[in-house]
Structures are given as structure tokens and as C-alpha cells.
Enzyme design. Structure first.
Site, mmCIF file in Angstrom:
data_model
loop_
_atom_site.group_PDB
_atom_site.id
_atom_site.type_symbol
_atom_site.label_atom_id
_atom_site.label_comp_id
_atom_site.label_asym_id
_atom_site.label_seq_id
_atom_site.Cartn_x
_atom_site.Cartn_y
_atom_site.Cartn_z
ATOM 1 N N ASP A 153 -3.693 -7.378 -38.522
ATOM 2 C CA ASP A 153 -2.461 -6.605 -38.138
ATOM 3 C C ASP A 153 -1.332 -7.749 -37.733
ATOM 4 O OD1 ASP A 153 -1.330 -3.558 -37.264
ATOM 5 O OD2 ASP A 153 -0.289 -5.463 -36.450
ATOM 6 N N ILE A 154 -0.123 -7.606 -38.190
ATOM 7 C CA ILE A 154 0.806 -8.781 -37.879
ATOM 8 C C ILE A 154 1.323 -8.622 -36.206
ATOM 9 C CG2 ILE A 154 2.876 -7.586 -38.452
ATOM 10 C CD1 ILE A 154 3.663 -10.012 -40.103
ATOM 11 N N ASN A 185 -2.583 6.571 -37.864
ATOM 12 C CA ASN A 185 -1.347 7.222 -37.529
ATOM 13 C C ASN A 185 -0.892 7.949 -38.782
ATOM 14 O OD1 ASN A 185 -1.472 6.353 -34.680
ATOM 15 N ND2 ASN A 185 -0.684 4.329 -35.565
ATOM 16 N N GLU A 221 4.115 3.882 -39.578
ATOM 17 C CA GLU A 221 5.301 3.287 -39.814
ATOM 18 C C GLU A 221 5.388 2.766 -41.339
ATOM 19 O OE1 GLU A 221 6.010 0.055 -37.350
ATOM 20 O OE2 GLU A 221 5.863 1.109 -35.441
ATOM 21 N N VAL A 222 4.125 2.566 -41.646
ATOM 22 C CA VAL A 222 3.855 1.989 -43.214
ATOM 23 C C VAL A 222 3.335 3.115 -44.083
ATOM 24 C CG1 VAL A 222 2.854 0.354 -44.687
ATOM 25 C CG2 VAL A 222 3.660 -0.459 -42.346
ATOM 26 N N HIS A 252 -3.625 3.547 -43.472
ATOM 27 C CA HIS A 252 -4.540 2.222 -43.074
ATOM 28 C C HIS A 252 -5.165 3.011 -41.982
ATOM 29 C CE1 HIS A 252 -0.307 2.694 -41.760
ATOM 30 N NE2 HIS A 252 -0.543 2.162 -40.484
ATOM 31 N N HIS A 292 -6.471 1.802 -38.494
ATOM 32 C CA HIS A 292 -6.702 0.531 -37.405
ATOM 33 C C HIS A 292 -7.961 0.198 -36.838
ATOM 34 C CE1 HIS A 292 -2.337 0.168 -36.782
ATOM 35 N NE2 HIS A 292 -2.278 1.404 -37.398
HETATM 36 P P1 DGP Z 1 1.231 2.295 -38.075
HETATM 37 O O1 DGP Z 1 2.160 2.839 -37.044
HETATM 38 O O2 DGP Z 1 -0.087 2.987 -38.078
HETATM 39 O O3 DGP Z 1 2.021 2.482 -39.451
HETATM 40 O O4 DGP Z 1 0.938 0.846 -38.028
HETATM 41 C C1 DGP Z 1 1.623 -0.155 -38.764
HETATM 42 C C2 DGP Z 1 0.901 -1.358 -38.510
HETATM 43 O O5 DGP Z 1 1.261 -2.278 -39.665
HETATM 44 C C3 DGP Z 1 1.499 -1.979 -37.515
HETATM 45 O O6 DGP Z 1 0.397 -2.268 -36.340
HETATM 46 C C4 DGP Z 1 2.027 -3.409 -37.778
HETATM 47 C C5 DGP Z 1 1.449 -3.604 -38.950
HETATM 48 N N1 DGP Z 1 2.194 -4.287 -40.018
HETATM 49 C C6 DGP Z 1 3.540 -4.026 -40.493
HETATM 50 N N2 DGP Z 1 3.891 -4.823 -41.368
HETATM 51 C C7 DGP Z 1 3.010 -5.758 -41.569
HETATM 52 C C8 DGP Z 1 2.894 -6.815 -42.584
HETATM 53 O O7 DGP Z 1 3.735 -7.247 -43.233
HETATM 54 N N3 DGP Z 1 1.528 -7.383 -42.392
HETATM 55 C C9 DGP Z 1 0.422 -7.128 -41.712
HETATM 56 N N4 DGP Z 1 -0.654 -7.858 -41.592
HETATM 57 N N5 DGP Z 1 0.562 -6.022 -40.837
HETATM 58 C C10 DGP Z 1 1.955 -5.337 -40.653
#
Ligand code: DGP
Length: 125
Positions: free
Chosen positions: A39-40, A97, A105-106, A110, A112
Site C-alpha cells: 500500500d502506498i 472496505n 476509495e479505489v 482489494h 488489505h
Molecule cells: P480503500 O479505502 O480500502 O479503498 O483503500 C485504498 C488504499 O489504496 C489506500 O490504503 C491507499 C492505497 N492506494 C491508493 N492509491 C494507490 C497507488 O497508486 N498505489 C498503491 N500501492 N496504493 C494505493
């Protein structure tokens, strides 16, 4: 911004672009069904995301639409990644989530994987 999980799949979401190799990721595992990467914005010493290769927005979207081999393969991949990360002992946490209340958010499913420290409260705002 949290997303509406019933919107059609957005082919240009960040994780779709990572899957197509258009954006980089710090990969930890991949197979026919799944890709896993760090995760970033890590929220634990180990914070890895596992995503299915198919275009699914949420857990309900995935489990209601995906063929059985994709569901089995993806779930098995999550298990394999936890072992490869070495978090299975002393333990880890999985989180998915979904939608607005879930603060997704995405808009690509996914899982975690959190590990590397003791977790206490189950849900924190
Ligand atoms: P959620 O709230 O469950 O949708 O978490 C989205 C997660 O994705 C958040 O912890 C940050 C991660 N994230 C967002 N953009 C990127 C990216 O470009 N690369 C990576 N590796 N993680 C990302």
C-alpha cells in the site's frame, strides 16, 4: 472520496492501471488470479493490498459475478500472500472496505493485509 460501489466498473481506476502496467507498484506476489503489492500509505509495518485481475468493484460484485475458479484462485492467493509475508504467525488482519460507509476509495476490489504489530480495537473511526 468514498465511491458508490454500484457504479459501473471504471476501467481507468488506479488499480486497473496498475494491472495493465501503466502505473508502477511495489509487487509482492502475482498469479493468474491476483496481484499483491505494498500500500502506498501503509497503516501498519506490513500493509499489502491483494486485488483480483478481473474488473470487480466490491466483494458483493466479485462473489456474485465472478466464475468459481476466479473466486477460489483469488482467495487462495490472499492466503498464500499472508504466508509469504510471514504474518500468519503471530497473526494478521484482513480488511475490505466497500462503498461510502465502508470508506472505499479505489473502485476495484482489494483486500488489505495488515501485520507486523498488535492490533486492538476492531473498528476505529
Ligand atoms: P480503500 O479505502 O480500502 O479503498 O483503500 C485504498 C488504499 O489504496 C489506500 O490504503 C491507499 C492505497 N492506494 C491508493 N492509491 C494507490 C497507488 O497508486 N498505489 C498503491 N500501492 N496504493 C494505493
Amino acid at each position: 472520496m468514498p465511491i458508490d460501489p454500484r457504479l459501473p466498473y471504471d476501467e481507468n481506476n488506479i488499480f486497473a492501471r496498475i494491472l495493465r502496467g501503466e502505473l508502477p507498484c511495489n509487487k509482492v506476489y502475482e498469479d493468474e488470479f491476483a496481484l499483491a503489492f505494498h500500500d502506498i500509505r501503509p497503516q501498519a509495518p506490513v500493509h499489502v493490498l491483494v486485488i483480483p485481475r478481473g474488473p470487480y468493484v466490491s466483494w458483493d460484485d466479485f462473489t456474485l459475478k465472478a466464475p468459481d475458479d476466479e473466486i477460489a484462485g483469488f482467495n487462495r492467493a490472499v492466503g498464500k500472500v499472508t504466508r509469504e509475508l510471514g504474518v500468519d504467525r503471530p497473526g494478521y488482519r484482513l480488511m475490505i472496505n466497500m462503498g461510502g460507509h465502508g470508506h472505499q476509495e479505489v473502485p476495484h476490489l482489494h483486500v488489505h493485509i495488515f501485520g507486523g504489530r498488535q492490533f486492538r480495537c476492531m473498528i476505529c473511526d
